[in-house]
Design an enzyme around this catalytic site. Structure first.
Site, PDB file in Angstrom:
ATOM      1  N   LYS A 177       0.875  -1.180   0.000  1.00 52.59           N
ATOM      2  CA  LYS A 177       0.000   0.000   0.000  1.00 52.59           C
ATOM      3  C   LYS A 177       0.906   1.221   0.000  1.00 52.59           C
ATOM      4  CE  LYS A 177      -3.491   2.366   2.853  1.00 52.59           C
ATOM      5  NZ  LYS A 177      -4.323   2.869   1.776  1.00 52.59           N
ATOM      6  N   THR A 193      -2.590   6.818   0.081  1.00 50.77           N
ATOM      7  CA  THR A 193      -3.799   6.905   0.877  1.00 50.77           C
ATOM      8  C   THR A 193      -4.653   7.996   0.259  1.00 50.77           C
ATOM      9  OG1 THR A 193      -4.725   7.130   3.109  1.00 50.77           O
ATOM     10  CG2 THR A 193      -2.795   8.495   2.600  1.00 50.77           C
ATOM     11  N   GLU A 203      -3.196   0.887  -3.687  1.00 48.26           N
ATOM     12  CA  GLU A 203      -3.917   0.630  -2.434  1.00 48.26           C
ATOM     13  C   GLU A 203      -3.977  -0.862  -2.116  1.00 48.26           C
ATOM     14  OE1 GLU A 203      -5.285   2.394  -0.055  1.00 48.26           O
ATOM     15  OE2 GLU A 203      -5.841   4.361  -0.813  1.00 48.26           O
TER      16      GLU A 203
END
Length: 103
Positions: free
Chosen positions: A21, A24, A74
């Site tokens: 990841k 954000t 993500e």
């Protein structure tokens, strides 16, 4: 103890630490982060610190302009990403992408 600068749901911790990841997506309340910022990261649930990240880029996006690239960053499918964003930020359309790397 220093306060955390940004928090993530605990379910994302392992993906962040493993480098799976790398972005954000946040609402306007967290649109102030800039490229080069070094941030202490905590878990949303208990505010426990778990890493430090550096912001590598920022941009804006809408729910309709999210792409497969965003989803990959993500570590989700595009369908999953759109659902997660809609669940976290109902009735919002403008978002801020924060790209980062763990330090």
């Amino acid at each position: 103890m220093q306060p955390n600068d940004i928090t993530f749901f605990q379910r994302f911790q392992d993906d962040i630490l493993a480098g799976r990841k790398t972005i954000t997506i946040r609402d306007e309340s967290e649109s102030h982060f800039k490229t080069g910022d070094v941030l202490r990261v905590g878990r949303f649930e208990d505010d426990g610190y778990f890493c430090t990240i550096e912001v590598t880029a920022t941009s804006t996006v809408t729910l309709d302009t999210l792409t497969e690239k965003h989803a990959k960053q993500e570590n989700m499918t595009l369908t999953e990403l759109k659902k997660v964003i809609a669940d976290i930020y109902p009735d919002q359309t403008q978002f801020y992408v924060i790209e980062f790397k763990c330090l």
